[in-house]
Design a protein around this motif. Structure first.
Motif, PDB file in Angstrom:
ATOM      1  N   ASN A   1       0.869  -1.177   0.000  1.00  0.00           N
ATOM      2  CA  ASN A   1       0.000   0.000   0.000  1.00  0.00           C
ATOM      3  C   ASN A   1       0.906   1.226   0.000  1.00  0.00           C
ATOM      4  N   LEU A   2       0.967   1.967  -1.129  1.00  0.00           N
ATOM      5  CA  LEU A   2       2.013   2.958  -1.321  1.00  0.00           C
ATOM      6  C   LEU A   2       1.457   4.330  -1.699  1.00  0.00           C
ATOM      7  N   SER A   3       2.305   5.336  -1.560  1.00  0.00           N
ATOM      8  CA  SER A   3       2.081   6.658  -2.126  1.00  0.00           C
ATOM      9  C   SER A   3       3.355   7.057  -2.848  1.00  0.00           C
ATOM     10  N   LEU A   4       3.205   7.817  -3.957  1.00  0.00           N
ATOM     11  CA  LEU A   4       4.347   8.161  -4.786  1.00  0.00           C
ATOM     12  C   LEU A   4       4.299   9.637  -5.114  1.00  0.00           C
ATOM     13  N   SER A   5       5.410  10.330  -4.942  1.00  0.00           N
ATOM     14  CA  SER A   5       5.501  11.744  -5.283  1.00  0.00           C
ATOM     15  C   SER A   5       6.735  11.982  -6.136  1.00  0.00           C
ATOM     16  N   VAL A   6       6.610  12.951  -7.067  1.00  0.00           N
ATOM     17  CA  VAL A   6       7.740  13.384  -7.884  1.00  0.00           C
ATOM     18  C   VAL A   6       7.813  14.900  -7.739  1.00  0.00           C
ATOM     19  N   THR A   7       8.837  15.385  -7.063  1.00  0.00           N
ATOM     20  CA  THR A   7       8.903  16.787  -6.657  1.00  0.00           C
ATOM     21  C   THR A   7      10.294  17.341  -6.903  1.00  0.00           C
ATOM     22  N   GLN A   8      10.361  18.637  -7.213  1.00  0.00           N
ATOM     23  CA  GLN A   8      11.646  19.303  -7.370  1.00  0.00           C
ATOM     24  C   GLN A   8      12.482  19.116  -6.109  1.00  0.00           C
ATOM     25  N   LYS A   9      13.762  18.780  -6.286  1.00  0.00           N
ATOM     26  CA  LYS A   9      14.588  18.300  -5.184  1.00  0.00           C
ATOM     27  C   LYS A   9      14.710  19.297  -4.045  1.00  0.00           C
ATOM     28  N   HIS A  10      14.911  20.574  -4.353  1.00  0.00           N
ATOM     29  CA  HIS A  10      15.171  21.530  -3.276  1.00  0.00           C
ATOM     30  C   HIS A  10      13.919  21.817  -2.453  1.00  0.00           C
ATOM     31  N   LEU A  11      12.772  21.266  -2.848  1.00  0.00           N
ATOM     32  CA  LEU A  11      11.545  21.448  -2.073  1.00  0.00           C
ATOM     33  C   LEU A  11      11.262  20.276  -1.146  1.00  0.00           C
TER      34      LEU A  11
END
Length: 880
Positions: free
Chosen positions: A479-489
């Motif tokens: 059971n997962l969640s996935l995020s793709v976010t700019q690194k410095h944030l």
């Protein structure tokens, strides 16, 4: 401290409250079907007893990022687990999530039902939120009964909504901390597209919060890089230090501030820890070292051990985390230490040296076993001991052993692939002889995420592949969640990673004060002065269970008479105005009452609470303790302008983010909005964060409902509670019955005004009302009333789904400014399939992006994985 606790302290009923609040007899009889809890004398029996009858729950929040702009959405998924890393039946049906501002004031409050141990949702930050530090608080119903230290607490940062055309980066060469009297660093200057900026003129100043230390100048080469070499006058640096850049180039002018990690020379604290609680003479001893500065931040240090003759016998050092370790064989009695770098005049005393005793030394891991070597003086002695090995709070191994000199004991590692191993040794009198915590890792995690490319253009399709490298380590579905976010944030603290937070039980800060990062740092053992907190709790529990951990969202309070004296044996009735269900109880002789609710309570603000004397005729005043809000506020309260200035610099160290440079507004009081129109816009956005209109009103001004009418606290009623507040909706009076408000929902509201002025009341009624509630909805607005830049239709049609455009079909005209490219809280992966794929598109924001996966399997074992890719190329003109 909350009001209830203050009142009880004033009347000497505080101790009784803890007993009443616990409801020990009722709860424990339901748990154990017996009147007495037997926990035995053996430490292992005590531990098993503790885990059985004092179960815990833990909440972890995975957010899409850590740094936001005003008006952005915080996307989150919450995971709720019971103790011992096992997925058991949870005791809580709900979790609570709060957003506190930098003053600790509660801005947003949510309550969510738990579904299969998870909750997903989003919180909209107010568009006009000031920049600074905020706090996300999360806890379950069961956790309300425990310590505040167990509450999930994550810092987020709100920055100004500004775009930089010139990007800068700063990094020390070869060392994360400057140890010498000089430093060497590299500065990188580039455009927002990633193109290097050559011949940029950079003026830099090295300074503390109080004064400027020195100034210099460099120019970037054609690749956008410049090397800075400069001296550090340490005698002038007694505080946090940072380097400030003024960049002047053909692209424009920009300012940046970066933390300069310097081992400042004043108020550096040096601490020694020994797992045996003392040093054994003429025997190799393990000593663990911790160095911090006057802010409590880790300090990279160098020092020496001095014998009783004043001669240096041994050199020691600590790393960038302020941690160090050494082995030391004392020949004398008294040993001291001093710091060389940073220089200091303080002399520190080492633990006591004894000629007789037991010395247990951790030798590391060998063939998946932790190895411990035992030395005993006198050598012919035999020590009767009990060994307990724990992973988390779960004892997975124990043995009774008679220890002899020069013997070796090997402990098998737990089945989990990684975590904290705590080994505690008791003597025959159940006193702790040895207590040591180490980090183990049996094998790599079973989850891996990769992207199909390392570098992408703007608005290009990204293919992610999630691979299960070892399906044998997965129990059922993930059971997962996935995020793709700019690194410095993104963040890098323990509270940002489910592996650190769940497996390591959040005990790293308790033991060492460290923040656990992806790097496996040295774990400092506990000492005589700092025993593990939970062992103290276990041994202090009373067998009759006078304290428990369960309340099913109960309500605790005290009934007071008109003299503010607790009223015994009063009748208390609580009505849930959402469905008119009622609960009744009676206060005890001290005026304290407790009510346990069912699953129908949505929010404490929906409760109408009444109290009467034993005859039911005289109205009394119930004072209710609703949650931990007051205590949490106290724990994050900022105090004093100087502390705020210091905190600003410390946060620059902590977050390592240049975007925070000019965005922090640490203020003592909430910022006032200028003008009524500005206030209306702010409120309109803020209303969307509430579950009901009554929640909004209660947040503006606290009230209670009596006879279906609203009465505000602190408002004088000359004739008693007979006529409530007048409700006016879109300029039309709707009487005083609260049902008129219950028919409204927050997205319909434009703004609300509450007034106790009789001149405002008389605009709508000739009858004297204590207050008027003026509510304006979108239905009541004319075209001219709609404020520029905000459309009521846009707000009403706002979607809660994460927006991720498909650029194979979408032609977006405006610039795509998404810094979170993808968010999926509903990702489920089965162990019978080795690889899974996900696709999304990049935005127009360049930079390095981090892919983060968090979650757990059906057995409650957490998993985590991450990867990176770069967006730094143009995709041509934006299509129109």
């Amino acid at each position: 401290m909350n009001k209830l606790s203050d009142k009880l302290k004033g009347t000497n009923y505080h101790g009784r409250l803890s007993r009443i609040y616990a409801l020990s007899v009722i709860i424990f009889s339901s748990f154990m079907n017996s009147d007495v809890v037997e926990k035995g004398d053996n430490p292992l029996d005590i531990l098993e007893w503790y885990n059985k009858y004092y179960p815990m729950e833990k909440v972890f929040l995975h957010t899409d990022k850590k740094i936001y702009k005003p008006g952005e959405t915080i996307w989150f998924k919450a995971y709720v687990l019971s103790n011992s890393n096992e997925k058991k039946q949870l005791f809580s049906n709900d979790i609570y999530i709060k957003l506190l501002d930098q003053q600790g004031e509660e801005l947003i409050y949510r309550r969510y039902p738990v579904n299969s141990g998870t909750v997903s949702g989003n919180i909209n930050l107010p568009r006009f939120a000031s920049g600074g530090k905020y706090f996300l608080i999360a806890y379950s119903s069961w956790m309300k009964n425990g310590s505040l230290t167990n509450v999930f607490n994550k810092e987020i940062v709100v920055t100004k909504n500004t775009k930089r055309k010139i990007l800068a980066d700063f990094k020390l060469i070869s060392s994360p901390t400057s140890m010498a009297d000089s430093f060497e660093a590299i500065v990188s200057i580039r455009q927002h597209t990633g193109t290097p900026i050559g011949n940029a003129d950079i003026t830099y100043t090295i300074q503390t919060p109080e004064k400027r230390i020195k100034q210099g100048n460099v120019v970037t080469n054609l690749r956008g890089f410049a090397i800075i070499k400069d001296a550090l006058p340490r005698h002038k640096i007694a505080d946090a230090c940072f380097i400030k850049f003024f960049i002047n180039c053909r692209e424009g002018i920009e300012r940046y501030v970066f933390p300069l990690p310097v081992a400042s020379g004043i108020n550096t604290e040096l601490k020694f820890f020994t797992p045996n609680q003392y040093l054994l003479k003429n025997t190799e001893n393990q000593i663990y070292i911790k160095t911090t500065n006057n802010h409590g931040m880790p300090v990279c240090a160098l020092g020496e051990i001095i014998n009783q003759d004043g001669k240096a016998e041994l050199i020691f050092k600590t790393d960038a985390n302020g941690c160090g370790a050494l082995t030391f064989t004392p020949a004398g009695k008294n040993y001291r230490a001093r710091l060389i770098v940073p220089p200091g005049d303080s002399i520190y005393t080492l633990p006591e040296v004894t000629e007789n005793g037991v010395n247990i030394t951790y030798k590391g891991i060998e063939n998946e076993k932790a190895v411990y070597h035992i030395r005993i003086i006198p050598a012919d002695s035999v020590i009767h001991t009990t060994w307990i090995a724990l992973s988390g709070y779960k004892a997975y191994w124990s043995v009774n052993a008679d220890l002899k000199n020069n013997s070796v004991l090997k402990i098998p590692l737990p089945a989990e692939r990684e975590g904290l191993l705590q080994v505690t040794v008791f003597n025959q009198f159940h006193k702790i002889l040895y207590d040591h915590v180490s980090l183990y890792k049996n094998k790599p995690g079973p989850l891996k995420v990769t992207a199909d490319k390392n570098t992408y253009k703007k608005r290009e399709k990204v293919n992610l592949f999630i691979t299960l490298t070892d399906t044998a380590m997965i129990h059922g579905k993930l059971n997962l969640s996935l995020s793709v976010t700019q690194k410095h944030l993104t963040g890098n603290s323990a509270s940002d990673n489910i592996m650190n937070y769940i497996i390591y039980e959040n005990r790293i800060p308790e033991i060492t004060g460290l923040t656990l990062t992806a790097d496996y740092s040295l774990i400092i053992a506990t000492s005589k002065d700092t025993p593990p907190v939970w062992w103290e709790n276990i041994f202090s529990k009373k067998e009759n269970g006078s304290e428990t951990f369960y309340n099913r969202d109960g309500l605790t309070g005290v009934v007071l008479d008109k003299r503010k004296v607790p009223a015994g044996y009063a009748k208390v009735k609580v009505t849930n105005i959402a469905n008119l269900s009622a609960y009744e109880t009676q206060s005890d002789a001290s005026g304290i009452f407790k009510i346990l609710f069912g699953a129908d309570i949505i929010d404490f603000n929906y409760l109408n609470i009444n109290a009467f004397d034993a005859t039911g005729k005289i109205t009394l005043w119930p004072d209710v303790d609703r949650s931990f809000s007051e205590n949490i506020k106290k724990s994050v309260q900022l105090d004093g302008e100087s502390e705020i200035n210091q905190q600003k610099i410390i946060d620059l160290y902590k977050y390592q983010n240049p975007d925070l440079t000019e965005t922090f507004h640490y203020v003592q009081k909430p910022r006032k909005t200028a003008g009524r129109e500005m206030q209306k816009i702010y409120q309109r956005q803020d209303y969307l964060n509430y579950n009901s209109v009554l929640d909004i009103i209660n947040n503006m001004k606290k009230f209670e409902i009596i006879n279906d009418q609203v009465f505000f606290k602190g408002v004088y009623y000359p004739y008693g509670p007979q006529i409530g507040s007048l409700i006016v909706i879109d300029g039309i009076p709707h009487g005083t019955n609260v049902s008129a408000i219950n028919n409204l929902i927050p997205p319909e509201i434009v703004y609300i005004n509450i007034s106790t002025s009789q001149s405002d009341v008389r605009r709508y009624s000739t009858v004297t009302h204590p207050a008027v509630i003026e509510i304006t909805t979108f239905r009541g607005l004319t075209k001219a009333d709609v404020l520029p830049g905000l459309s009521g239709i846009d707000i009403l049609e706002q979607k809660n789904d994460f927006y991720s455009p498909d650029y194979t079909t979408v032609r977006l005209k405006q610039e795509d400014e998404r810094t979170t490219l993808y968010w999926n809280p509903y990702l489920t992966i089965s162990s019978d399939k080795n690889q899974h794929s996900i696709t999304f598109f990049t935005s127009d924001v360049t930079g390095t992006y981090v892919i983060t996966i968090q979650g757990y399997d059906d057995a409650g074992v957490p998993v985590s994985a991450s990867a990176e890719f770069i967006v730094n190329e143009l995709a041509g003109e934006v299509k129109k």
